[in-house]
Scaffold this active site. Structure first.
Site, mmCIF file in Angstrom:
data_model
loop_
_atom_site.group_PDB
_atom_site.id
_atom_site.type_symbol
_atom_site.label_atom_id
_atom_site.label_comp_id
_atom_site.label_asym_id
_atom_site.label_seq_id
_atom_site.Cartn_x
_atom_site.Cartn_y
_atom_site.Cartn_z
ATOM 1 N N HIS A 1 -0.228 12.886 3.081
ATOM 2 C CA HIS A 1 0.380 11.712 3.712
ATOM 3 C C HIS A 1 1.496 12.110 4.700
ATOM 4 O O HIS A 1 2.426 11.347 4.931
ATOM 5 C CB HIS A 1 0.915 10.740 2.657
ATOM 6 N N ARG A 2 1.385 13.314 5.250
ATOM 7 C CA ARG A 2 2.321 13.815 6.272
ATOM 8 C C ARG A 2 3.743 14.009 5.732
ATOM 9 O O ARG A 2 4.694 14.132 6.502
ATOM 10 C CB ARG A 2 2.355 12.885 7.499
ATOM 11 N N LEU A 3 3.888 14.075 4.420
ATOM 12 C CA LEU A 3 5.208 14.332 3.822
ATOM 13 C C LEU A 3 5.317 15.833 3.537
ATOM 14 O O LEU A 3 5.329 16.286 2.391
ATOM 15 C CB LEU A 3 5.399 13.494 2.557
#
Length: 214
Positions: free
Chosen positions: A190-192
């Site tokens: 989730h692009r974290l």
């Protein structure tokens, strides 16, 4: 025509914890580089090298890192090339190892300086003979009127060195990037992403490690 907005890769769950990394970024790099090699990545020593001229205008290209140690990363080039001219005017450079298959990046920022001539000479003699001749033949970054000109120059140089050891040209050699900052980037879901930044605490000091927001 394919839409780049439709390209969405989901990175893994494995992260990068502060407690798991080495205190020195070159030691951490050694670990990650070994893992990149073990994973069979093509040319894991390829770096995207960014330089800027005296006016700050940037340029970028790929080069191959040929060694590294606690002092930094070494690559080789023609001293008359565009990048060499830029590094002569502005020693500040940045380099990126894009290990995309592992969802990893290593970003290095520091100063580039020529390595001692004897180190360049030792590496030159470890290269295949054809690559040694190529170093003589290529006036890197200079305009060529045709491919034929380059091939004729190579043939002449090969004839000149026929039957004898090839000496390294004085316009060719290595640079060492001495890092001031090194960032280790691990892709997460989730692009974290996880990002750990090493910053040198003074010119001869140790390293501070901070976590950055993705």
């Amino acid at each position: 025509m394919p839409d780049p907005q439709d390209l969405r890769a989901q990175y893994g769950a494995a992260g990068l914890a502060r407690a798991d990394v080495a205190a020195d970024p070159l030691a951490q790099f050694d670990k990650w580089f070994a893992e990149a090699r073990a994973a069979g990545l093509p040319e894991p020593n390829a770096i995207t090298l960014a330089c800027a001229d005296a006016d700050g205008a940037p340029s970028v290209r790929c080069v191959l890192m040929k060694s590294f140690d606690h002092d930094g990363l070494v690559f080789f080039t023609n001293y008359t090339s565009r990048k060499a001219s830029q590094m002569r005017d502005n020693e500040n450079v940045a380099a990126l190892f894009p290990w995309i298959a592992l969802a990893r990046q290593v970003i290095v920022e520091g100063r580039a300086a020529k390595i001692p001539a004897e180190e360049s000479r030792a590496y030159f003699h470890s290269r295949p003979r054809e690559a040694q001749l190529g170093a003589w033949a290529s006036h890197q970054s200079a305009e060529l009127t045709s491919r034929e000109v380059l091939e004729k120059r190579l043939a002449k140089i090969a004839a000149d060195f026929d039957g004898r050891e090839i000496s390294p040209p004085d316009f060719w050699g290595g640079y060492r990037i001495r890092p001031r900052r090194m960032e280790f980037w691990q892709g997460r879901r989730h692009r974290l992403h996880d990002r750990l930044l090493y910053t040198r605490a003074g010119e001869k000091g140790g390293w501070e490690i901070r976590r950055l927001s993705p």
